[in-house]
Design a protein around this motif. Structure first.
Motif, short mmCIF file in Angstrom:
data_model
loop_
_atom_site.label_atom_id
_atom_site.label_comp_id
_atom_site.label_asym_id
_atom_site.label_seq_id
_atom_site.Cartn_x
_atom_site.Cartn_y
_atom_site.Cartn_z
N VAL A 9 0.94 -1.16 0.00
CA VAL A 9 -0.17 -0.06 -0.11
C VAL A 9 0.84 1.26 0.02
O VAL A 9 0.43 2.11 -0.82
CB VAL A 9 -1.11 -0.16 1.28
CG1 VAL A 9 -1.65 1.48 1.31
CG2 VAL A 9 -1.81 -1.09 1.06
N LEU A 10 1.86 1.30 1.07
CA LEU A 10 2.93 2.36 0.95
C LEU A 10 3.71 2.53 -0.30
O LEU A 10 3.75 3.71 -0.82
CB LEU A 10 3.73 2.40 2.23
CG LEU A 10 2.88 2.42 3.68
CD1 LEU A 10 3.91 2.18 4.88
CD2 LEU A 10 2.07 3.74 3.80
N ALA A 11 4.00 1.39 -0.70
CA ALA A 11 4.97 1.63 -1.89
C ALA A 11 4.07 2.09 -3.02
O ALA A 11 4.47 3.07 -4.08
CB ALA A 11 5.33 0.23 -2.33
N ALA A 12 2.78 1.57 -3.29
CA ALA A 12 2.04 2.35 -4.41
C ALA A 12 1.72 3.72 -4.25
O ALA A 12 1.74 4.40 -5.11
CB ALA A 12 0.85 1.35 -4.22
N ILE A 13 1.59 4.08 -3.02
CA ILE A 13 1.22 5.56 -2.77
C ILE A 13 2.57 6.64 -3.11
O ILE A 13 2.41 7.46 -3.57
CB ILE A 13 0.86 5.81 -1.50
CG1 ILE A 13 -0.46 5.10 -0.95
CG2 ILE A 13 0.64 7.10 -0.97
CD1 ILE A 13 -1.13 5.10 0.33
N LEU A 19 5.31 9.83 -9.42
CA LEU A 19 4.73 10.10 -10.68
C LEU A 19 3.95 11.38 -10.74
O LEU A 19 4.15 12.05 -11.64
CB LEU A 19 4.05 8.87 -11.21
CG LEU A 19 4.48 7.72 -11.34
CD1 LEU A 19 3.25 6.33 -11.62
CD2 LEU A 19 5.59 7.64 -12.32
N GLY A 20 3.42 11.93 -9.76
CA GLY A 20 2.78 13.04 -9.65
C GLY A 20 1.50 13.02 -10.49
O GLY A 20 1.21 12.06 -11.48
N GLY A 21 0.71 14.10 -10.33
CA GLY A 21 -0.75 14.27 -10.95
C GLY A 21 -1.51 13.00 -11.03
O GLY A 21 -1.80 12.27 -10.15
N ILE A 22 -2.00 12.77 -12.00
CA ILE A 22 -2.79 11.48 -12.42
C ILE A 22 -2.01 10.09 -12.08
O ILE A 22 -2.68 9.18 -11.79
CB ILE A 22 -3.44 11.39 -13.72
CG1 ILE A 22 -4.46 10.43 -14.17
CG2 ILE A 22 -2.29 11.11 -14.91
CD1 ILE A 22 -5.27 10.70 -15.29
N GLY A 23 -0.85 10.09 -11.92
CA GLY A 23 -0.01 8.98 -11.67
C GLY A 23 -0.15 8.22 -10.28
O GLY A 23 -0.16 7.20 -10.34
N ILE A 24 -0.93 8.98 -9.22
CA ILE A 24 -0.97 8.39 -8.01
C ILE A 24 -2.35 7.35 -8.40
O ILE A 24 -2.57 6.52 -7.33
CB ILE A 24 -1.15 9.44 -7.07
CG1 ILE A 24 -1.60 8.85 -5.64
CG2 ILE A 24 -2.80 10.32 -7.36
CD1 ILE A 24 -1.11 9.91 -4.42
N SER A 292 -8.23 18.94 -15.26
CA SER A 292 -8.17 18.70 -13.77
C SER A 292 -9.01 17.87 -13.26
O SER A 292 -8.65 16.88 -12.32
CB SER A 292 -7.58 19.65 -13.08
OG SER A 292 -8.71 20.74 -13.26
N GLY A 293 -10.32 18.01 -13.43
CA GLY A 293 -11.34 17.41 -12.85
C GLY A 293 -11.26 15.80 -13.12
O GLY A 293 -11.59 14.86 -12.23
N MET A 294 -11.14 15.51 -14.41
CA MET A 294 -11.09 14.00 -14.94
C MET A 294 -9.87 13.47 -14.41
O MET A 294 -9.89 12.08 -14.04
CB MET A 294 -11.05 14.03 -16.58
CG MET A 294 -12.30 14.43 -17.05
SD MET A 294 -13.95 13.72 -16.26
CE MET A 294 -14.60 15.27 -15.41
N SER A 295 -8.65 14.24 -14.15
CA SER A 295 -7.84 13.48 -13.54
C SER A 295 -7.78 13.22 -12.16
O SER A 295 -7.39 12.00 -11.54
CB SER A 295 -6.47 14.61 -13.55
OG SER A 295 -5.38 13.95 -13.00
#
Length: 433
Positions: A9-13, A19-24, A292-295
């Motif tokens: 879980v922590l690694a994914a976060i 990655l930033g932005g939509i990457g999370i 930004s909303g769809m992201s």
């Protein structure tokens, strides 16, 4: 196995934050995949309502933006700031707070940040002071907006406990706004005065600092109408939610539940703006608010799903460990939400992932509502878009991220504002409930 699941879980976060932005959102989905296929966990509940509400609200806001409504709101905000430049540290968070309160998304702050930076610079005020609390206020206001996904979801799980939609708003709006305004007072003393800042002096000598003056925003013909339609829709949403609430009981068996009502009201709002303001629907999907909303929807899908997958798999163990702790120290819920939102990067995702579990542990409604503002700790990691935008727009260099990463001008105002919101929440919540 539990330890390894926590690591996943922590690694994914952390991967998502990197990655930033939509990457999370992407990384959250990867985390769910690993937990299900390699650890045998069942997929948690997907935050469908939260995502659909965000999509619906953003659809209306994007239509309003194309109609010129956001430019009109920014122009009003700029006029307010420029007419009272000496009070920029107080007016800046008030402007971003109410724009977020109205729109249900903190992304509206982008358009006002350059104005805040310019007005502060013109007055010789260290821009990091108003910018820091303005960004924080735009994030905390999500927990007070009548149409934000976090508030709508939270009010839905509070209703069975006897707390209505209006009661929630009556607590969170005054407490969070008061907390932001008091924090603005303290912000006036944070950091060196602009004239004494070595980075500012260096940039000034190099000619890197310029005064842009008042922006020349052209207000489109349908701009005012689009804002009026949007405001009327928000009023309709609040009114309808009140009428169908069990405590008011005017509409006993509503054809539309509250969540679905918000969605259709917002889509209807977008329709009216499109028709009456005569905008090109093809331009809506290219609007910055729409993107930004769809992201944000993808981010909520990934991280909230990751959170619910882990929490639902271990809810019995969590209840055993956490129930006594929260009974003895109810404020620990706020601390938990603070650190969770710091990692989950979304008020809606944090609320969806943790609030149902907290209430299932027996946390009383007053404690849950008072702690609600703590889901806004998105400022801790200096990678959130509005935070980065504030840093970029301040050419004096006063709004900067330090070498230690966490020593940035948003940290202290954010902690103070959330702490005050929680304290005020316990006081006001105890009086009203």
């Amino acid at each position: 196995m539990l330890g390894l699941e926590i690591v996943v879980v922590l690694a994914a976060i952390f991967l998502g934050a990197r990655l930033g932005g939509i990457g999370i959102g992407y990384a959250g989905g990867l985390g769910v995949l690993v937990l299900c296929l390699f650890f045998g966990l069942k997929p948690g509940s997907i935050p469908i309502d939260v995502i659909l509400i965000i999509m619906s609200v953003i659809a209306a806001i994007a239509a309003m933006q194309i109609a010129g409504g956001l430019d009109y709101m920014v122009k009003i905000a700029e006029d307010i700031l420029r007419k009272n430049p000496k009070h920029i540290t107080y007016l800046a968070p008030a402007v971003t707070y109410f724009m977020t309160l109205l729109a249900g998304t903190g992304h509206t702050a982008y358009s006002t940040l350059p104005v805040i930076a310019e007005v502060a610079k013109e007055q010789g005020v260290r821009p990091s002071r108003p910018l820091g609390i303005a960004v924080v206020a735009s994030q905390i206001a999500i927990t007070a907006s009548p149409i934000s996904a976090a508030v709508v979801f939270f009010s839905g799980i509070l209703e069975p406990l006897g707390v209505g939609y209006l009661e929630l708003l009556a607590i969170v709006i005054p407490t969070t706004f008061a907390a932001c305004m008091i924090t603005a007072f303290f912000s006036n003393f944070m950091g060196k005065d602009l004239k004494d800042d070595p980075v500012y002096k260096e940039r000034l000598e190099k000619g890197l600092i310029k005064l842009r003056g008042e922006s020349n925003i052209e207000i489109k013909k349908g701009a005012k109408l689009s804002v009026a339609i949007f405001c009327v829709t928000i009023f309709a949403v609040v009114t309808y939610a009140t009428l169908i609430s069990k405590k008011v009981g005017i509409i006993v068996d509503p054809a539309l539940p509250r969540n679905e009502a918000i969605m259709v009201f917002m889509l209807a709002c977008a329709t009216l703006i499109t028709l009456l303001c005569k905008i090109d629907t093809g331009k809506i999907i290219s609007a910055s608010t729409f993107k930004s909303g769809m992201s944000a929807c993808i981010c909520v899908l990934g991280v909230a799903w990751l959170g619910t997958t882990f929490v639902e798999a271990h809810i019995d163990g969590i209840k055993t460990i956490a129930s006594d702790l929260l009974n003895d120290y109810p404020w620990m819920l706020a601390v938990t939400l603070f650190f969770a939102s710091m990692l989950l990067y979304s008020q809606g995702a944090t609320t969806k992932a943790l609030m149902p579990a907290a209430l299932a542990l027996g946390v009383d409604p007053v404690t849950a509502i008072a702690s609600f503002a703590a889901v806004s700790a998105l400022f801790v990691l200096p990678t959130y878009p509005t935070l980065l935008a504030a840093v970029e727009m301040d050419d004096t260099g006063s709004t900067r991220i330090g070498k230690l990463v966490f020593n940035h001008p948003f940290m202290i105002p954010g902690i103070i504002a959330i702490a005050l919101s929680v304290v005020f929440g316990f006081i006001v919540g105890g009086m009203l409930l």
